[in-house]
Design an enzyme around this catalytic site. Structure first.
Site, PDB file in Angstrom:
ATOM      1  N   TYR A 199       0.830  -1.207   0.000  1.00 22.99           N
ATOM      2  CA  TYR A 199       0.000   0.000   0.000  1.00 22.99           C
ATOM      3  C   TYR A 199       0.860   1.250   0.000  1.00 22.99           C
ATOM      4  O   TYR A 199       2.039   1.209   0.346  1.00 22.99           O
ATOM      5  CB  TYR A 199      -0.973   0.014   1.190  1.00 22.99           C
ATOM      6  CG  TYR A 199      -0.316   0.247   2.540  1.00 22.99           C
ATOM      7  CD1 TYR A 199      -0.226   1.521   3.079  1.00 22.99           C
ATOM      8  CD2 TYR A 199       0.216  -0.816   3.263  1.00 22.99           C
ATOM      9  CE1 TYR A 199       0.380   1.736   4.311  1.00 22.99           C
ATOM     10  CE2 TYR A 199       0.817  -0.612   4.497  1.00 22.99           C
ATOM     11  CZ  TYR A 199       0.896   0.675   5.010  1.00 22.99           C
ATOM     12  OH  TYR A 199       1.499   0.881   6.226  1.00 22.99           O
ATOM     13  N   CYS A 200       0.245   2.370  -0.418  1.00 21.50           N
ATOM     14  CA  CYS A 200       0.908   3.672  -0.364  1.00 21.50           C
ATOM     15  C   CYS A 200      -0.114   4.658   0.203  1.00 21.50           C
ATOM     16  O   CYS A 200      -0.977   4.260   0.982  1.00 21.50           O
ATOM     17  CB  CYS A 200       1.419   4.100  -1.746  1.00 21.50           C
ATOM     18  SG  CYS A 200       0.113   4.308  -2.960  1.00 21.50           S
ATOM     19  N   GLN A 201      -0.048   5.917  -0.165  1.00 13.96           N
ATOM     20  CA  GLN A 201      -0.985   6.880   0.402  1.00 13.96           C
ATOM     21  C   GLN A 201      -2.362   6.779  -0.250  1.00 13.96           C
ATOM     22  O   GLN A 201      -3.369   6.755   0.423  1.00 13.96           O
ATOM     23  CB  GLN A 201      -0.435   8.307   0.272  1.00 13.96           C
ATOM     24  CG  GLN A 201      -1.217   9.354   1.067  1.00 13.96           C
ATOM     25  CD  GLN A 201      -1.208   9.096   2.581  1.00 13.96           C
ATOM     26  OE1 GLN A 201      -0.216   8.643   3.133  1.00 13.96           O
ATOM     27  NE2 GLN A 201      -2.327   9.352   3.246  1.00 13.96           N
TER      28      GLN A 201
END
Length: 117
Positions: free
Chosen positions: A73-75
């Protein structure tokens, strides 16, 4: 929803499915591809921070077990999608991307950890 990337599948999971998957699979690798600054403000419990924009991204990714389920995941979903594409080209077989990223996770008030200084 599954995205095809060069014959390898990256599975896009919504927040609830992602949470269920990582909580029911203690051996899974959870990778946060945001910057260390973002990571320190809050991240998913047990996540490993490998900055997609960092110089050591490829080196650190290479240390992971390609046969294990890997949750990324990222932002908001952009960098994790790019990271999953890269990882799928490196023969990671089981990749899962958090749809909407950390923003979506926080929006649903899912548990996070703050890095203690």
């Amino acid at each position: 929803v599954e995205e095809q990337t060069n014959g390898n599948k990256v599975v896009l999971l919504n927040v609830n499915s992602f949470e269920e998957a990582i909580s029911s699979n203690p051996n899974a690798q959870l990778v946060d591809v945001r910057t260390p600054e973002e990571f320190n403000k809050g991240h998913l419990k047990g996540a490993l921070n490998i900055n997609y924009q960092g110089n050591d991204f490829t080196t650190e990714i290479a240390k992971l077990d390609k046969t294990k389920q890997t949750y990324v995941y990222c932002q908001s979903g952009g960098r994790s999608s790019e990271a999953c594409n890269y990882m799928s080209n490196q023969d990671f077989s089981k990749l899962y991307d958090l749809d909407g990223g950390f923003s979506a996770w926080s929006h649903y008030n899912k548990p996070i950890e703050i890095q203690q200084e």
